[in-house]
Design a protein around this motif. Structure first.
Motif, PDB file in Angstrom:
ATOM      1  N   GLU A   1      12.999   2.871  -5.472  1.00 30.88           N
ATOM      2  CA  GLU A   1      12.499   3.367  -3.959  1.00 30.88           C
ATOM      3  C   GLU A   1      11.977   3.453  -3.463  1.00 30.88           C
ATOM      4  O   GLU A   1      11.089   3.065  -4.218  1.00 30.88           O
ATOM      5  CB  GLU A   1      13.197   4.872  -4.024  1.00 30.88           C
ATOM      6  N   ILE A   2      11.357   2.738  -2.206  1.00 27.97           N
ATOM      7  CA  ILE A   2      10.084   2.497  -1.372  1.00 27.97           C
ATOM      8  C   ILE A   2      10.626   2.872   0.306  1.00 27.97           C
ATOM      9  O   ILE A   2      11.650   2.210   0.832  1.00 27.97           O
ATOM     10  CB  ILE A   2       9.484   0.950  -1.480  1.00 27.97           C
ATOM     11  N   ASP A   3      10.335   3.979   0.740  1.00 26.54           N
ATOM     12  CA  ASP A   3      10.068   4.601   1.721  1.00 26.54           C
ATOM     13  C   ASP A   3      12.185   4.485   2.104  1.00 26.54           C
ATOM     14  O   ASP A   3      12.054   5.725   0.876  1.00 26.54           O
ATOM     15  CB  ASP A   3      10.217   3.657   2.515  1.00 26.54           C
TER      16      ASP A   3
ATOM     17  N   LEU B   1      15.697   7.782   9.205  1.00 21.77           N
ATOM     18  CA  LEU B   1      16.476   9.376   8.728  1.00 21.77           C
ATOM     19  C   LEU B   1      17.689   8.961   7.736  1.00 21.77           C
ATOM     20  O   LEU B   1      18.444   9.457   7.624  1.00 21.77           O
ATOM     21  CB  LEU B   1      16.891   9.497  10.373  1.00 21.77           C
ATOM     22  N   ARG B   2      17.876   7.479   7.652  1.00 20.66           N
ATOM     23  CA  ARG B   2      18.932   7.277   6.782  1.00 20.66           C
ATOM     24  C   ARG B   2      18.441   6.257   5.735  1.00 20.66           C
ATOM     25  O   ARG B   2      17.896   5.281   5.750  1.00 20.66           O
ATOM     26  CB  ARG B   2      19.492   6.408   7.813  1.00 20.66           C
ATOM     27  N   LYS B   3      18.656   6.637   4.836  1.00 23.77           N
ATOM     28  CA  LYS B   3      18.286   5.405   4.053  1.00 23.77           C
ATOM     29  C   LYS B   3      19.546   4.558   3.334  1.00 23.77           C
ATOM     30  O   LYS B   3      20.554   3.830   3.790  1.00 23.77           O
ATOM     31  CB  LYS B   3      18.573   6.290   1.843  1.00 23.77           C
ATOM     32  N   LYS B   4      18.724   3.243   3.507  1.00 23.81           N
ATOM     33  CA  LYS B   4      19.297   1.945   3.090  1.00 23.81           C
ATOM     34  C   LYS B   4      19.526   1.114   1.343  1.00 23.81           C
ATOM     35  O   LYS B   4      18.672   1.004   1.304  1.00 23.81           O
ATOM     36  CB  LYS B   4      19.376   1.409   4.246  1.00 23.81           C
ATOM     37  N   ASN B   5      20.621   0.721   1.423  1.00 22.64           N
ATOM     38  CA  ASN B   5      20.764   0.057   0.389  1.00 22.64           C
ATOM     39  C   ASN B   5      20.530  -1.465   0.216  1.00 22.64           C
ATOM     40  O   ASN B   5      20.981  -2.276   1.041  1.00 22.64           O
ATOM     41  CB  ASN B   5      22.989  -0.029   0.064  1.00 22.64           C
TER      42      ASN B   5
ATOM     43  N   ASN C   1       3.645   9.204   7.254  1.00 27.06           N
ATOM     44  CA  ASN C   1       3.272   8.195   6.402  1.00 27.06           C
ATOM     45  C   ASN C   1       4.363   7.402   5.757  1.00 27.06           C
ATOM     46  O   ASN C   1       3.682   7.049   4.207  1.00 27.06           O
ATOM     47  CB  ASN C   1       1.890   8.865   5.509  1.00 27.06           C
ATOM     48  N   PHE C   2       5.824   7.450   5.967  1.00 23.39           N
ATOM     49  CA  PHE C   2       6.379   6.941   5.191  1.00 23.39           C
ATOM     50  C   PHE C   2       6.810   7.569   4.368  1.00 23.39           C
ATOM     51  O   PHE C   2       7.285   6.772   3.181  1.00 23.39           O
ATOM     52  CB  PHE C   2       5.580   5.111   5.162  1.00 23.39           C
ATOM     53  N   ASN C   3       6.469   8.632   3.729  1.00 27.22           N
ATOM     54  CA  ASN C   3       6.938   9.673   2.446  1.00 27.22           C
ATOM     55  C   ASN C   3       8.702  10.028   2.970  1.00 27.22           C
ATOM     56  O   ASN C   3       8.051  10.169   2.898  1.00 27.22           O
ATOM     57  CB  ASN C   3       6.046  10.936   2.097  1.00 27.22           C
ATOM     58  N   HIS C   4       9.779   9.285   2.535  1.00 31.40           N
ATOM     59  CA  HIS C   4      11.006   9.484   2.608  1.00 31.40           C
ATOM     60  C   HIS C   4      10.903  10.555   2.226  1.00 31.40           C
ATOM     61  O   HIS C   4      12.111  11.404   2.730  1.00 31.40           O
ATOM     62  CB  HIS C   4      11.576   8.418   2.443  1.00 31.40           C
ATOM     63  N   ASN C   5      10.679  11.641   1.128  1.00 32.15           N
ATOM     64  CA  ASN C   5      11.464  12.544   0.213  1.00 32.15           C
ATOM     65  C   ASN C   5      10.562  13.365   1.190  1.00 32.15           C
ATOM     66  O   ASN C   5      11.871  14.663   1.196  1.00 32.15           O
ATOM     67  CB  ASN C   5      10.126  12.525  -0.730  1.00 32.15           C
TER      68      ASN C   5
ATOM     69  N   THR D   1       1.005  -1.651  -0.123  1.00 33.03           N
ATOM     70  CA  THR D   1      -0.130   0.207  -0.246  1.00 33.03           C
ATOM     71  C   THR D   1       0.581   1.152  -0.205  1.00 33.03           C
ATOM     72  O   THR D   1       0.334   2.226   0.488  1.00 33.03           O
ATOM     73  CB  THR D   1      -0.697  -0.175   1.557  1.00 33.03           C
ATOM     74  N   LYS D   2       1.956   0.844   0.051  1.00 35.77           N
ATOM     75  CA  LYS D   2       2.965   2.222  -0.596  1.00 35.77           C
ATOM     76  C   LYS D   2       3.383   2.467  -1.733  1.00 35.77           C
ATOM     77  O   LYS D   2       2.947   1.718  -2.338  1.00 35.77           O
ATOM     78  CB  LYS D   2       4.450   2.525   0.539  1.00 35.77           C
ATOM     79  N   PHE D   3       4.847   3.036  -1.555  1.00 35.30           N
ATOM     80  CA  PHE D   3       4.745   3.377  -3.750  1.00 35.30           C
ATOM     81  C   PHE D   3       6.016   3.111  -3.704  1.00 35.30           C
ATOM     82  O   PHE D   3       6.504   3.490  -2.085  1.00 35.30           O
ATOM     83  CB  PHE D   3       4.245   5.461  -3.473  1.00 35.30           C
ATOM     84  N   ALA D   4       6.438   2.994  -5.017  1.00 32.94           N
ATOM     85  CA  ALA D   4       7.462   2.589  -5.975  1.00 32.94           C
ATOM     86  C   ALA D   4       7.840   3.558  -6.756  1.00 32.94           C
ATOM     87  O   ALA D   4       7.321   3.676  -7.443  1.00 32.94           O
ATOM     88  CB  ALA D   4       7.856   1.504  -5.601  1.00 32.94           C
ATOM     89  N   THR D   5       9.551   4.399  -6.732  1.00 27.97           N
ATOM     90  CA  THR D   5       9.745   5.062  -7.806  1.00 27.97           C
ATOM     91  C   THR D   5      11.146   4.398  -8.372  1.00 27.97           C
ATOM     92  O   THR D   5      12.183   3.800  -7.777  1.00 27.97           O
ATOM     93  CB  THR D   5      10.111   6.417  -7.654  1.00 27.97           C
TER      94      THR D   5
END
Length: 485
Positions: A77-79, A108-112, A419-423, A32-36
């Motif tokens: 990217e997701i979240d 707060l930290r992006k994860k590969n 809302n898990f919008n990491h942007n 139910t989230k978004f992927a880009t």
């Protein structure tokens, strides 16, 4: 020229006809989230350009469609998680799993994360690059002896590198993929830049003549751009002796791209106008934060490149670089967002214009956040007529945010979950919790980061700023009494 170099030059292939590639993904924990899916437009600062956004259904499925005739490196990217995918136009479909991360996620930290492919063809670009990278890693770091050899850059290392290059011919000589061969070529080139310790200048000349002179600039090949940035590192701050003052004068005193070009054009390694301008762009980004260079003039020169460059790639890179360098600077536009508050009302910055906005980021399990939220309550009661308060929860579990708003029902200002919008986290460059941003009544950044509600050490609290905002607003109202409309 040895057989490896002939091999590298062998495949100058015509472009593949434009073909549609379908990317089917599954990310069960992100339902139910978004992927880009994004393209990297500047490998120096990892600037991404959105290609497509896809909703993730209740089972975790998402899909992208890409039409290309050239291979490129994409970022899914997701979240706050991301993975890399080389889009190979000869591969009609990818089926991949966005691997579950069982570790606690720090928002707060992006994860590969590792993308897991289903039935990936052995001739696909992802397979081939992974295979090459594994071979290269083993060659460099496979055992203790290899690590020592790599560290000392002895003649033995140089000889072994020649043997390794010849082995690559047997592995990939028959593969007709231009991106792969350039990836291999410039990965090896990055190593060769570091191999010679006896005659650095001679090695640099040989490296330039083979890898850069009269060669195309491969903006979309990450191995090429790594090599290029390595070769032209510190172009403006560590030039050849006698040239540094000309460079500084062109930037700081003349604010002139033309004079900067003149100062660099006699450098043999910068004779080519395309290479020189790209090196200038990278160089300007490196010296922007140095006290010896005028940051406003740097931005002005980058703007001139954006507007007038003969190379469309440089226009785009300069534009993105300006956005990166000025992001959240005082006087720049605040990033927009749309969220829902605890009263189920839609909250966005455009609705809040006309007042200053005090934006805070918190988590419900942070003692410092909770303590400062109590101070925000008193500030809201005192300054609500002049300041709009918005607090954004970065709780990993949304139920924790919901429980917080129920427990503190007397907090009457807008409190939202991200809302898990990491942007939002990226846009406001949130590194610590709690964090604060002050936005003026026109939606322009006033303080980033802003003062906190409680004075910390030698810094003042935000209330001093609020006091003057209220005072100025009161003065404006008094001035208008009896005046003409």
């Amino acid at each position: 020229m040895n057989s490896f170099y002939c091999f590298l030059f062998a495949f100058i292939l015509p472009l593949t006809p434009i073909a549609q590639t379908t990317i089917n993904g599954i990310a069960p924990k992100h339902a139910t989230k978004f992927a880009t899916i994004n393209k990297i437009v500047n490998f120096s600062n990892f600037k991404l350009e959105l290609i497509e956004k896809s909703p993730i259904d209740s089972l975790g499925n998402f899909q992208f469609k890409s039409a290309n005739n050239k291979a490129f490196l994409a970022v899914i990217e997701i979240d706050n998680e991301y993975g890399y995918l080389y889009i190979d136009p000869t591969t009609p479909q990818y089926d991949l799993l966005f691997l579950n991360n069982e570790q606690t996620i720090n928002p707060l930290r992006k994860k590969n994360i590792q993308l897991i492919f289903n039935n990936l063809d052995k001739d696909d670009l992802n397979t081939l690059i992974l295979d090459f990278n594994l071979r290269l890693d083993y060659f460099l770091y496979g055992d203790t002896a290899k690590i020592v050899r790599m560290a000392h850059r002895t003649q033995e290392f140089v000889d072994s590198l020649e043997q390794f290059k010849n082995q690559l011919i047997s592995y990939y000589g028959g593969v007709k993929k231009q991106y792969l061969h350039n990836y291999i070529r410039y990965s090896i080139g990055s190593i060769e830049q570091l191999t010679s310790t006896k005659d650095i200048e001679k090695n640099r000349l040989l490296t330039y003549n083979f890898y850069l002179h009269k060669m195309p600039v491969l903006y979309e090949n990450n191995a090429y751009m790594t090599f290029f940035n390595q070769f032209y590192d510190n172009t403006l701050s560590l030039p050849e002796s006698g040239n540094q003052e000309k460079i500084k004068f062109a930037i700081n005193n003349l604010n002139s791209l033309e004079k900067l070009n003149e100062a660099l054009s006699n450098d043999y390694f910068l004779k080519d106008s395309r290479i020189r301008e790209l090196a200038i762009i990278n160089g300007l980004s490196q010296v922007y934060y140095k006290n010896s260079f005028d940051p406003n003039n740097i931005l002005s020169i980058l703007k001139e490149i954006e507007n007038n460059s003969a190379f469309i790639e440089h226009k785009k890179i300069s534009k993105n670089l300006i956005q990166t360098l000025t992001h959240l600077n005082k006087g720049t536009k605040a990033p927009i967002f749309n969220l829902t508050n605890q009263f189920n009302e839609q909250i966005n910055l455009s609705k809040e214009k006309g007042k200053y906005i005090y934006l805070s980021f918190f988590t419900s399990d942070s003692p410092k956040s909770i303590m400062e939220m109590e101070v925000i309550k008193s500030l809201h009661e005192k300054y609500a007529d002049n300041i709009s308060f918005i607090s954004i929860s970065l709780d990993k579990e949304k139920r924790n945010y919901i429980n917080f708003t129920k427990e503190y029902a007397d907090y009457k200002w807008n409190i939202c979950h991200y809302n898990f919008n990491h942007n939002i986290i990226n846009d406001y460059q949130i590194k610590n919790i709690p964090s604060y941003v002050l936005i003026d009544k026109n939606g322009i950044i006033d303080q980033a980061p802003a003062y906190s509600p409680i004075a910390d050490g030698n810094s003042t609290s935000i209330e001093k700023t609020f006091f003057y905002i209220k005072k100025n607003n009161t003065s404006e109202k008094k001035f208008k009494i009896g005046g003409k409309n």
